[in-house]
Design a protein around this motif. Structure first.
Motif, short mmCIF file in Angstrom:
data_model
loop_
_atom_site.label_atom_id
_atom_site.label_comp_id
_atom_site.label_asym_id
_atom_site.label_seq_id
_atom_site.Cartn_x
_atom_site.Cartn_y
_atom_site.Cartn_z
N LEU A 1 -3.55 -9.55 5.00
CA LEU A 1 -2.32 -9.79 4.25
C LEU A 1 -2.28 -11.23 3.77
N ARG B 1 -10.11 -3.40 6.60
CA ARG B 1 -8.71 -3.56 6.21
C ARG B 1 -8.53 -4.90 5.53
N ARG B 2 -7.74 -4.89 4.47
CA ARG B 2 -7.50 -6.14 3.75
C ARG B 2 -6.53 -7.00 4.53
N VAL C 1 5.09 7.62 2.53
CA VAL C 1 5.26 6.22 2.91
C VAL C 1 6.45 5.66 2.14
N GLU C 2 7.41 5.09 2.88
CA GLU C 2 8.57 4.51 2.20
C GLU C 2 8.23 3.10 1.74
N VAL C 3 8.54 2.82 0.46
CA VAL C 3 8.32 1.49 -0.11
C VAL C 3 9.65 1.01 -0.67
N PRO C 4 9.81 -0.31 -0.84
CA PRO C 4 11.09 -0.82 -1.36
C PRO C 4 11.44 -0.20 -2.71
#
Lengths: 603, 289
Positions: free
Chosen positions: A602, A599-600, A31-34
């Motif tokens: 946002l 699912r949490r 998973v790409e994250v900043p």
């Protein structure tokens, strides 16, 4: 619980790799994250050097194991055993004679047969035989319930006499050594006469008896004289098989045009007759129909006959003769007393038979012809047997015939048509290729001449002796084959009484599917499209069937022997398949929705 | 269009406030470190030859016998250094768009107040800083707006190098407005650099909502969008709680370090309405007014 394919239970071992898959660590999803800067402060990930992890029992795993178990069970084909009337091989012999049309007997028989046929399976094969005049197999060793039901539903009652003996022989012929065979006879058992349609007790047959009945009024005889002068006479006999008085209106039509209507009063269980003169030419179809007659059997409310050609036969009477014979010769159209020395036929009445070199009717001759031996005499003979299905005796009821004194004859090779106990009274045979009929009694010592059927029988005898030179067969009982003579290469097209057409291959000389009463018209369809007309034939409903008599046949239980008889194997497969589909849907829902992982939302 | 007309109208009624005296190239509306020609009295000093005779305070000379000249306050323009982070990490969700609009809003406010804006983006295509042409009034807004619209995320963050390069732009010294997610290891020293230079200014810390509260589950291999570095994470309640703690500490540190270096700090979650909320927050902090 037992299984038809237990080897598939070994597939349960697939549970091992399934569980192993749950113990394997899944490859991490990228998973790409900043930035991973903040994740570094979370601490090291839970990981291990080995690719295994401790098994977590999840609802999904349990569900998948359950699905595997159900799938394996489905392949192993579990079954349970149910008591059944069917054996490993069961032959249905279904009577389609005319009497089975009475009051829905055949429908009831078909319903019962269909109910049993639905249990057909690989372990319970079923064959179906239609017991008509000519028994035939309509389904053999079938496990397909659909095919069997269609074959049974297609059966229709005919107007003929069934040949149960031949049908049962055919059924036994279907028995195979590896499968014990049961025979179910769906029949009314035929008329309750002393001599049944089959020799009793019947071995190895279960008789399913259908004996419903109701009032019936029928045309039991419809005959004609050959026409010589453009006119013809028809004899019609109406029988009332109910116990109340009836008035029958008979409409007679020539080639579809109504020409006469007659009302006949009928007492309970009585018969009425009438003779009607018609303006009809040879070859015309004359049809009699009961008007406004609602009863339990509709097929016998209509009858047809063809007007003969009226070809002349000359006959001479040798011996003393009688008034009755003279009246018969005078009454039968197409027959004249011989004026010369070369008659076509001879009637030997009480005289010394001697050398008769032409077809002859021997009536109590002083000395019997060749092949017949008189061994004695019997007194007060009463008819006990009348050959069923015999064309000469069609619509001829000799049950009331009484003979004061008759010869006791032995005639090997001759065919007894009527018997009094073991003594033949009327025999049919040939002498040096010439037709011959033998009466073992003197007409004047019997009540035959005063029987209604006397002129009909006499006319038929004279016609038969003359070789059927009436050219056109007036009528024959339903089930009698139709002879055809197609030109070379021409197909035979038969138009059935109901208007449908049957096409026979080129060269066919016999059409046997004549159980339906009515008019059959034959045409020959040539190779180049030319159509030639063939014979027209009439088949009549057999009068004996109109009474709707029935009897429960004496049977002897079949010795099926094997322990596996009477069992029906029913598989759980369809139910298991439904469970499998339901479980798979639940598994899919759980696997994709994962309702336990909320699912949490946002921020 | 980067700014809606309603927002522009709102921004035209606002102006940046400077907590320090500024040294601008041109006169403006902010108190200058120099003495000037305004009407506001500032101080006295000894007369030296060459001073304008008109500024000698004759009352003081008569009363005290010394010759003093009156000094008045000077007002200069505010040279605003606008540094927008366009590193690859800013490409996450709507962070860059939020940063672009914020930069536009600050610049528009400054230009409408007659201040000079030195816009720059970091990293540049080949250098740490991609500097755009300065603008001093609203006439330069279309060009500035087009430049902001053209920004796209790429490359790693190097805030220190960018600030160093920005400090040497022009001759004027002014506050820095830094719009960044600060997601690079050198964010702290970089702010210290501005603090040491005494620029003052504002840090707008832009973070996406899922950076504040990640929506991740399972065993994951996280890949850094800027460096490609990876880290394995097994999500659990404990893991996620630790991450939330780390984010909170990060925000706290950023705020504290900004203030320690003389800069205001506002956390900007990159979500709809973030710009208006930020303007209100700046007004509350009297950064604008």
């Amino acid at each position: 619980m037992s299984f038809l394919a237990p080897a598939f239970l070994g597939l349960a071992a697939l549970a091992i790799p399934l569980v192993a898959l749950y113990m394997l660590r899944s490859r991490r999803q990228r998973v790409e994250v900043p930035s991973v800067m903040l994740w570094k402060e979370v601490g090291p990930a839970v990981s291990s050097a080995v690719p295994w992890q401790r098994l977590k029992i999840t609802p999904l795993l349990l569900l998948q194991l359950l699905i595997l178990a159900v799938f394996v069970a489905l392949l192993a084909r579990p079954f349970f055993v149910q008591e059944s009337e069917l054996g490993p091989h069961t032959v249905f012999v279904i009577d389609t004679s005319g009497s089975m049309a009475m009051d829905g007997r055949l429908d009831a028989a078909k319903n019962r047969a269909v109910g049993l046929a639905r249990d057909a399976s690989e372990a319970n094969l079923i064959s179906v035989i239609e017991a008509g005049t000519k028994p035939r197999v309509v389904a053999a060793f079938s496990q397909d319930a659909g095919d069997l039901v269609r074959a049974i539903e297609a059966l229709e009652p005919g107007g003929a006499v069934e040949d149960l003996g031949a049908a049962l022989r055919l059924a036994r012929g279907l028995a195979s050594p590896d499968r014990p065979t049961r025979v179910f006879l769906f029949s009314d058992g035929g008329p309750p006469s002393e001599v049944g349609p089959v020799e009793e007790p019947v071995l190895g047959v279960r008789h399913l008896w259908f004996d419903s009945r109701d009032d019936n009024v029928a045309i039991t005889a419809f005959a004609t004289d050959p026409s010589t002068e453009g006119t013809a006479r028809v004899f019609v006999e109406i029988s009332n098989f109910s116990d109340r008085e009836r008035t029958a209106s008979v409409e007679v039509a020539v080639e579809g045009v109504v020409t006469a209507v007659a009302d006949i009063e009928l007492g309970p269980l009585a018969r009425g007759r009438d003779t009607i003169r018609l303006d009809a030419a040879p070859g015309d179809v004359v049809t009699a129909r009961l008007l406004d007659n609602v009863d339990a059997l509709g097929m016998d409310d209509t009858s047809s006959v063809l007007i003969g050609t009226g070809a002349q036969q000359t006959v001479t009477v040798l011996g003393e003769g009688s008034l009755f014979l003279d009246a018969l010769i005078d009454a039968v159209p197409g027959v004249t007393r011989a004026a010369g020395a070369a008659p076509d036929l001879a009637i030997v009445d009480g005289a010394f038979a001697g050398e008769v070199d032409r077809p002859a009717w021997y009536i109590n001759p002083e000395r019997p012809p060749e092949g017949v031996t008189v061994t004695g005499f019997i007194e007060n003979a009463v008819v006990t047997y009348q050959r069923p299905g015999e064309p000469l005796l069609e619509a001829v009821d000799l049950s009331q015939l009484a003979v004061a004194r008759a010869q006791l004859v032995e005639a090997p090779g001759w065919l007894p048509l009527v018997r009094a106990s073991d003594a033949p009274l009327v025999l049919l045979g040939e002498i040096e290729g010439r037709r011959a009929i033998y009466f073992a009694f003197d007409l004047t010592h019997s009540n035959l001449p005063v029987q209604v059927s006397y002129p009909i029988l006499g006319a038929r005898i004279l016609d038969w002796l003359g070789g059927g030179q009436a050219q056109i067969e007036a009528a024959a009982p339903a089930g009698t084959p139709i002879a055809t003579a197609p030109p070379e290469g021409a197909a035979v097209v038969v138009t059935m009484p109901d208007g449908s057409e049957r096409t026979l291959p080129a060269g066919s000389t016999l059409f046997t599917d004549t159980a339906q009463p009515g008019v059959y018209r034959v045409a020959y369809d040539g190779e180049e499209g030319e159509v030639a007309q063939g014979p027209v034939a009439v088949r009549q409903f057999v009068a004996a069937e109109s009474a709707g008599g029935s009897r429960e046949l004496q049977v002897v239980a079949a010795d099926t022997g094997g322990a596996d008889t009477g069992r029906l194997i029913r598989e759980w497969g369809p139910r298991i398949l439904l469970v499998l589909i339901a479980l798979s849907l639940v598994e899919w829902w759980l696997g994709h929705q994962r309702p336990w992982l909320r699912r949490r939302s946002l921020a | 269009m980067l700014l809606e007309p309603e927002l522009r109208a709102q921004l035209e009624r606002l102006a940046l406030r400077s907590r320090r005296r500024v040294r601008g190239m041109w006169s403006g509306r902010h108190a200058s470190v120099q003495r000037g020609e305004s009407l506001d009295f500032a101080d006295y000093r000894q007369y030296t030859p060459g001073d304008d005779f008109r500024r000698i305070d004759h009352n003081l000379r008569a009363r005290l016998g010394v010759v003093l000249v009156r000094l008045f306050e000077a007002e200069d323009e505010l040279p605003l250094h606008l540094v927008c982070d366009v590193s690859a990490s800013m490409g996450h969700r709507t962070k860059l768009r939020t940063a672009q609009v914020l930069a536009g809003a600050i610049a528009y406010m400054a230009l409408s107040g007659g201040d000079r804006v030195y816009p720059a983006a970091t990293p540049g295509r080949h250098t740490a800083l991609d500097a755009a042409q300065p603008a001093r009034h609203l006439g330069g807004w279309p060009r500035l707006e087009a430049w902001l619209e053209s920004l796209s995320p790429s490359g790693p963050t190097n805030l220190a190098a960018a600030f160093q390069a920005a400090r040497h732009r022009g001759v004027a010294r002014g506050p820095f407005v830094v719009i960044s997610d600060l997601l690079s290891e050198g964010w702290g020293p970089a702010l210290d650099l501005l603090g040491a230079a005494g620029t003052g200014g504002l840090v707008l810390h832009v973070l996406a909502p899922d950076e504040l509260e990640p929506d991740l589950s399972g065993d994951l291999r996280l890949v850094d969008a800027e460096t490609g570095a990876t880290i394995d994470v097994s999500t659990s309640e404990t893991t996620m709680a630790a991450y939330r703690d780390a984010v909170a500490a990060f925000v706290r540190d950023a705020a504290a370090r900004s203030r320690r270096n003389g800069m205001d700090y506002v956390l900007v979650p990159a979500r709809p309405g973030a710009v208006s909320e930020t303007i209100l927050a700046l007004a509350a902090a009297e950064v604008v007014g």
